[in-house]
Design a protein around this motif. Sequence first.
Motif, PDB file in Angstrom:
ATOM      1  N   ILE A  64       0.843  -1.202   0.000  1.00  0.00           N
ATOM      2  CA  ILE A  64       0.000   0.000   0.000  1.00  0.00           C
ATOM      3  C   ILE A  64       0.878   1.251   0.000  1.00  0.00           C
ATOM      4  CG2 ILE A  64      -1.563   1.363   1.460  1.00  0.00           C
ATOM      5  CD1 ILE A  64      -2.946  -1.266   2.222  1.00  0.00           C
ATOM      6  N   SER A 121       1.053   4.061  -2.849  1.00  0.00           N
ATOM      7  CA  SER A 121       0.808   5.463  -2.470  1.00  0.00           C
ATOM      8  C   SER A 121       1.977   6.346  -2.900  1.00  0.00           C
ATOM      9  CB  SER A 121       0.631   5.598  -0.956  1.00  0.00           C
ATOM     10  OG  SER A 121      -0.510   4.903  -0.538  1.00  0.00           O
ATOM     11  N   VAL A 143       1.812   7.037  -6.725  1.00  0.00           N
ATOM     12  CA  VAL A 143       0.743   7.961  -7.152  1.00  0.00           C
ATOM     13  C   VAL A 143       0.892   9.329  -6.477  1.00  0.00           C
ATOM     14  CG1 VAL A 143      -0.944   6.125  -7.589  1.00  0.00           C
ATOM     15  CG2 VAL A 143      -1.005   7.322  -5.409  1.00  0.00           C
ATOM     16  N   GLY A 144       1.698   9.399  -5.435  1.00  0.00           N
ATOM     17  CA  GLY A 144       1.782  10.643  -4.670  1.00  0.00           C
ATOM     18  C   GLY A 144       3.156  11.293  -4.742  1.00  0.00           C
ATOM     19  N   TRP A 145       4.010  10.875  -3.843  1.00  0.00           N
ATOM     20  CA  TRP A 145       5.291  11.554  -3.674  1.00  0.00           C
ATOM     21  C   TRP A 145       6.141  11.565  -4.940  1.00  0.00           C
ATOM     22  CZ3 TRP A 145       7.905  15.066  -1.537  1.00  0.00           C
ATOM     23  CH2 TRP A 145       9.301  15.039  -1.496  1.00  0.00           C
TER      24      TRP A 145
END
Lengths: 289, 312
Positions: free
Chosen positions: B50, B54, B57-59
Motif C-alpha cells: 500500500i 501510495s 501515485v503521490g510523492w
Amino acid sequence: MTARDLMQGWLQRQLPPEHWQWLEERNAAGAATPEKDLFITLGLIPRKLGKADLDLTADDLAAAERVQPGWSPQGWSVDGTARVLTLLQTVAGRNDFPERFRQLCRTADVAEAIAFYRGLILYPSPEALEPQAAEGVRSNMRAIFEAVAHNNPYPRLYFDESRWNHMVLKALFVDSRLHPIQGLDERANAELAQMLRDYAHERWAAGRPVSPELWRCVGPFAQDEAALADLDQAARSSDPNEQAAAALALSVSPSPLAAERLAAMHELAAQIADGTLTWDVLSARLDAA
Amino acid sequence: MTTPMYIDPHAHMISRTTNDYEAMAAAGVVAVIEPAFWIGQPRTYVGTYIDYLSTIVGWERFRAGQFGIRHYCTIGLNSKEANNEELAEQVMEILPRFALKDGVVAIGEIGYDEQTPLEDKYFRAQLELAKELDLPVMIHTPHRDKKRGTSRSMDVVEEHGLPPDKVVVDHNNEETIAETLQRGFWAAFSIYPGSKMGNERMVELLKQYGAERIIVDSACDWGVSDSLAVPKTAKLAAERGIPQEQIHKACYANALAAYGQSGQMSEEDWLNPSPIDQRTLYAGNSILRGGAAPRIEEPVSPAQAEDKLIIR
Ligand SMILES: [Zn+2]
C-alpha cells in the motif's frame, strides 16, 4: 442550511445534469456504501466530473461563512468539492470515521489529499481528526501542507500550541506564506516568537533572506532589548518590505522603547498611523513580487 | 532549434536520483510512466505494498514535477510477487482503490516470470480488473523462455477479450517483435544494458519494421540501467538515418497514443498545464521552453562520442 446543502447546490448548478446525477446515484446508499464502491467513486470523480475551478459568487462565499465561520471554499475545484461531499454523504457520520479518514488520507493521491484536508472543518467531530490533520502538516508536498495551513479554520481551532507553532515555522521553512493562515495574530505566543527569532538568526548567519512575514508573530512579544535589536536589524534591511514589517512589528510591541524606534522611521510610522500600511497591504505587495 | 520532446514510458524513478531527473529534463524527456514493479527485495506485507503504491501515485509524482517532468504510473501486482499467494490475495483486494488515482494510465506491469499457475491466476484476475475499469494494460514479458512466454501472454489477453490496441507488450526483442506486431499489440522495447535490448539493435529493428506501434523505453530501475536511454536511442537513430517522423513515433507519440487511452495523459499536461497543476504538482519545464539543445553527453572525439551513445 448546512455545508453539505451548499456544496450540493454549487455542484448541481455547475455540472451538466447527467454528471450531477451520476454522483447522486453513486452516493445514494449513504452510510451503507460498500468500501470498494466508495474508493471507486472517489477515483472516478475527476474522470467523470472534470477538475474545473468551482464557480462561486460573493453570495456563495458569504453563505459559506454563515454556515461555518472561517470556511473559505474560494479556490476549491469541482472534483475536490465532490470528494468532500462524497465523504459527507457516505462515511463521515459513522462512528469509525476518524479511522476511515486516516485510511483515505494514507492512500490518497495529491489532489485527493488536498480535498480531504480542505474539508477538515466540515466533518462531524472534527477534533477527532487532529492526528491526521497534523500528518497533513508534516507532508513534504507543499500543496498538501497548505491544504491544512492556508484558508482553513481547522488549525486555529484544534491545534495545540506546539502543533500551531511548528506549522507556522514550517510555512516559512518551505517558502510558503503566513498571511493565508487563519488566526495568526490571535494565536501568536511568546514561545513562537522565540522560535521565529532563532530562525531569523539562523538565516542571517547563513546569509539568507528572512521573510518579512516572520516579524508579524514576533512584534507582540518583542519586549526585551534582544528582541528589539532583532527588529532593528530587520529595519536596517535593504528590502523595503522587511523595513515595513519591522515597523509593523514595532507598532504592536509592548515595550515603551519600541515607540521611540518606530517614531524614528518617520514615513512608515505615518503610514501605520493613517492605516495605509497594514499586514494586509504588505501581504498584497509580497503577492505581487 | 527546439529540443525534441521524449516520453520514457517505462521508468522506475522511485529508484533514481535527482541527477537523473535533471539530466532527463535537460535531454528533452517531458513525461515518464512508472510501472508498479518488484523493488528488488520481496514485499511480505500488504501494508508495504500500500505504501509503495501510495508513493508512486503521490510523492514520486510530485518529485518528478519539481523537475518539470510529468509523472504517470501503472498499478498492478507483478509476476514475481504473485507467487506469494497470501500477499497476492490481499494486494488484489486493494488494487481497485489505487487503479483510478490521478495519473494512473494502465494496469501493469503484469504477466509472467516463471509462468507458474499462481502467476497465471493473478495475471488473468488483473486483466479482468483492467476490463472492468476500462484501462490499458502494460505487459511485462518474461526474461527466461521469452518467446513462448510472450506468445502465451498474448493468448491469454485475447482469451479475456481485451482489444490488442489497449495492450502494450513490453521487453520485446528480435525474436518476438514480428508476432507482437502481427497480432495487433503495441510492441515496446526496453533499452536496458546487458539483459534486454541495446540501442544499436533497436535502430536496426526500426530500419526493418518501421515505427508503427513501436515504443522505446528505458526500464531504468535499481539495476545498472540508463535513464537517458530514450533520448540516446533517438539521437543514435537520427545519426543512422532513421527519419525524424519515425523517431518521433517510437520515442514519443506512440506511447502517448497507447497510454492516452486511459484519459489520464495528454500533451496538454506538459505543453499547457492547468493552473491547479502548476499550483500543486508541476513546476513547468523552462529548459524546454527556452529551446536549449538537448544535453546528452558532451562529445570528446567522434569515436568516443559514438561510444558514449551506445548502450550495450
Ligand atoms: Zn519494469
